[in-house]
Design an enzyme around this catalytic site. Structure first.
Site, PDB file in Angstrom:
ATOM      1  N   TYR A  46       0.816  -1.223   0.000  1.00 56.64           N
ATOM      2  CA  TYR A  46       0.000   0.000   0.000  1.00 56.64           C
ATOM      3  C   TYR A  46       0.852   1.276   0.000  1.00 56.64           C
ATOM      4  O   TYR A  46       0.736   2.110  -0.903  1.00 56.64           O
ATOM      5  CB  TYR A  46      -0.924  -0.066   1.225  1.00 56.64           C
ATOM      6  N   ASP A  66       9.519  -7.527  -3.909  1.00 56.56           N
ATOM      7  CA  ASP A  66       8.324  -7.784  -3.086  1.00 56.56           C
ATOM      8  C   ASP A  66       7.977  -9.274  -3.204  1.00 56.56           C
ATOM      9  O   ASP A  66       8.041  -9.846  -4.298  1.00 56.56           O
ATOM     10  CB  ASP A  66       7.167  -6.924  -3.624  1.00 56.56           C
ATOM     11  N   ASN A  67       7.561  -9.881  -2.090  1.00 60.86           N
ATOM     12  CA  ASN A  67       7.194 -11.303  -2.159  1.00 60.86           C
ATOM     13  C   ASN A  67       5.712 -11.502  -2.478  1.00 60.86           C
ATOM     14  O   ASN A  67       5.243 -12.640  -2.544  1.00 60.86           O
ATOM     15  CB  ASN A  67       7.571 -12.048  -0.863  1.00 60.86           C
ATOM     16  N   TYR A 176       5.069  -5.527  17.161  1.00 56.47           N
ATOM     17  CA  TYR A 176       5.268  -4.803  15.902  1.00 56.47           C
ATOM     18  C   TYR A 176       6.102  -3.542  16.150  1.00 56.47           C
ATOM     19  O   TYR A 176       7.134  -3.321  15.495  1.00 56.47           O
ATOM     20  CB  TYR A 176       3.908  -4.451  15.279  1.00 56.47           C
ATOM     21  N   ILE A 240     -16.298  -1.684  16.593  1.00 53.24           N
ATOM     22  CA  ILE A 240     -15.462  -0.654  17.234  1.00 53.24           C
ATOM     23  C   ILE A 240     -14.713  -1.314  18.383  1.00 53.24           C
ATOM     24  O   ILE A 240     -15.322  -1.916  19.272  1.00 53.24           O
ATOM     25  CB  ILE A 240     -16.342   0.506  17.750  1.00 53.24           C
TER      26      ILE A 240
HETATM   27  N1  UDP Z   1     -10.330  -0.086  14.726  1.00 48.81           N
HETATM   28  C1  UDP Z   1     -11.632  -0.428  15.072  1.00 48.81           C
HETATM   29  N2  UDP Z   1     -12.255  -1.387  14.334  1.00 48.81           N
HETATM   30  C2  UDP Z   1     -11.676  -2.043  13.295  1.00 48.81           C
HETATM   31  C3  UDP Z   1     -10.345  -1.673  12.932  1.00 48.81           C
HETATM   32  C4  UDP Z   1      -9.700  -0.700  13.685  1.00 48.81           C
HETATM   33  O1  UDP Z   1     -12.200   0.114  16.010  1.00 48.81           O
HETATM   34  O2  UDP Z   1     -12.300  -2.919  12.688  1.00 48.81           O
HETATM   35  C5  UDP Z   1      -9.633   0.944  15.488  1.00 48.81           C
HETATM   36  C6  UDP Z   1      -8.316   0.476  16.107  1.00 48.81           C
HETATM   37  O3  UDP Z   1      -8.542  -0.035  17.391  1.00 48.81           O
HETATM   38  C7  UDP Z   1      -7.502   1.771  16.120  1.00 48.81           C
HETATM   39  C8  UDP Z   1      -8.043   2.569  14.948  1.00 48.81           C
HETATM   40  O4  UDP Z   1      -9.290   1.969  14.589  1.00 48.81           O
HETATM   41  O5  UDP Z   1      -7.774   2.498  17.292  1.00 48.81           O
HETATM   42  C9  UDP Z   1      -7.128   2.505  13.736  1.00 48.81           C
HETATM   43  O6  UDP Z   1      -6.790   1.136  13.534  1.00 48.81           O
HETATM   44  P1  UDP Z   1      -6.030   0.657  12.239  1.00 48.81           P
HETATM   45  O7  UDP Z   1      -5.968  -0.841  12.322  1.00 48.81           O
HETATM   46  O8  UDP Z   1      -6.665   1.259  11.043  1.00 48.81           O
HETATM   47  O9  UDP Z   1      -4.596   1.299  12.366  1.00 48.81           O
HETATM   48  P2  UDP Z   1      -3.500   1.212  13.551  1.00 48.81           P
HETATM   49  O10 UDP Z   1      -3.817   2.343  14.494  1.00 48.81           O
HETATM   50  O11 UDP Z   1      -3.580  -0.134  14.179  1.00 48.81           O
HETATM   51  O12 UDP Z   1      -2.211   1.439  12.848  1.00 48.81           O
END
Ligand code: UDP
Length: 360
Positions: A46, A66-67, A176, A240
């Protein structure tokens, strides 16, 4: 070095390209004063594929490695050379450096999911680190000493000050984040031992799309594309992840940055490497809660986007907002799409134009 040989030959081209690029983006005029051959690991993914698009617009040569585990062949710009390979395979990397006169490396290839890293820490503490190590060792053997690392805001669990500057204490929120911290430390030491010049770019939440390239993960687990899949009728609701965080509405707050602005920051950082290594936090300096993101997407798509409250996702910090003053001051970085609405609109446009993503 290859860039020196090409510099004279391509100088005119560079200025033409750089002017075109500056006009298109409406902002930047400085990318360093030469063209390079840039190896982009994860250039089918991305953030990598949009950065490749920008590098090529600026006149650089690009080799993508890239794999295709997460990336898409169709996302790779047609003017980039493409090599399918894995960074766990040291011989495969070696053959790239032997076949191409690489001047600089941008390293996107990585596992990137906070939640997954809490379930499978060795994929991150092992694979992310070992693959980065293989790449760095090989590039230094070939005397390539310019490196741009995709790092992360997940270095800042429970920050003392918001917005978060580069001086904030590092406390990774997940394996991570820890894997990126380990790579940042590796870069620090390789500068001492091998004169490596690096930029570590700590992304807050990359989102949105360029006209031709957007977000398509399998399985998808990022908030904005998931919300848009609900609007498209692919999913019934958005879950959420927790409403008991110490934030204004109880849901997590994130600083969303447009993918093209992020790509531009990479190119600026690349151009500045010869003046020294650097580390930048990259965001727009404004935070939006999960509920606010969903509300904005409802307004853009005209869809009610049903939501369901669920438990917290392990590894998620409550609030991450960047202070990007340092890259603005030092490199003149100026986001072109700083509004959440612009970011979600671009993602929505791309998804409507590509309902099956890259279609593979
Ligand atoms: N989030 C959520 N529901 C989902 C995916 C993500 O509530 O299905 C929330 C997640 O907990 C975080 C925010 O959205 O607070 C952004 O998450 P994302 O995975 O997009 O990016 P990250 O912050 O992990 O890099």
């Amino acid at each position: 070095m290859a860039y020196r040989r090409r510099r004279q030959r391509e100088k005119t081209t560079f200025f033409v390209f750089s002017r075109l690029f500056a006009d298109n983006s409406g902002a930047h005029t400085h990318y360093g004063d030469w063209l390079m051959k840039v190896l982009v690991t994860g250039g089918a993914g991305y953030i990598g594929c949009v950065t490749v698009e920008r590098l090529i617009s600026a006149g650089h040569d690009v080799v993508v490695f890239d794999n295709l585990s997460q990336g898409h062949r169709a996302a790779v710009h047609p003017q980039a050379a493409f090599i399918e390979g894995d960074l766990s395979d040291a011989d495969a990397i070696e053959s790239v450096f032997s076949a191409h006169s690489i001047d600089a490396v941008m390293h996107f290839a990585s596992r990137t999911l906070v939640g997954e890293s809490m379930q499978k820490p060795f994929l991150y503490l092992g694979e992310n680190v070992v693959c980065g190590c293989n790449l760095l060792e090989c590039m230094l053997q070939h005397d390539v000493k310019r490196f741009v690392l995709s790092s992360t805001a997940n270095l800042f669990d429970d920050p003392e000050r918001i917005p978060i500057t580069e001086q904030e204490q590092i406390r990774p929120g997940s394996p991570y984040g820890e894997s990126k911290q380990m790579l940042e430390r590796m870069l620090f030491w390789l500068e001492q031992t091998h004169d490596l010049r690096y930029a570590a770019l700590r992304y807050f939440n990359a989102a949105g799309a360029s006209l031709e390239r957007g977000e398509d993960h399998t399985p998808e687990c990022h908030l904005i594309p998931l919300v848009l899949e609900v609007a498209l009728g692919v999913r019934e609701h958005i879950a959420i992840f927790g409403d008991d965080y110490p934030t204004r509405d109880g849901t997590c707050v994130r600083d969303y940055i447009h993918i093209s602005d992020l790509a531009d920051a990479h190119i600026l950082a690349l151009g500045a490497l010869d003046q020294g290594s650097r580390t930048y936090n990259l965001g727009n300096g404004e935070g939006f809660s999960v509920l606010e993101v969903i509300e904005t997407a409802r307004a853009i798509t005209g869809h009610p986007i049903p939501s369901r409250m669920g438990p917290r996702r392990a590894g998620d910090p409550a609030e991450l907002i960047a202070d990007s003053g340092q890259i603005r001051r030092e490199l003149g970085w100026q986001p072109q799409f700083p509004q959440l609405q612009q970011i979600i609109e671009s993602a929505w446009r791309w998804r409507c134009d590509h309902p099956n993503g890259y279609g593979d």
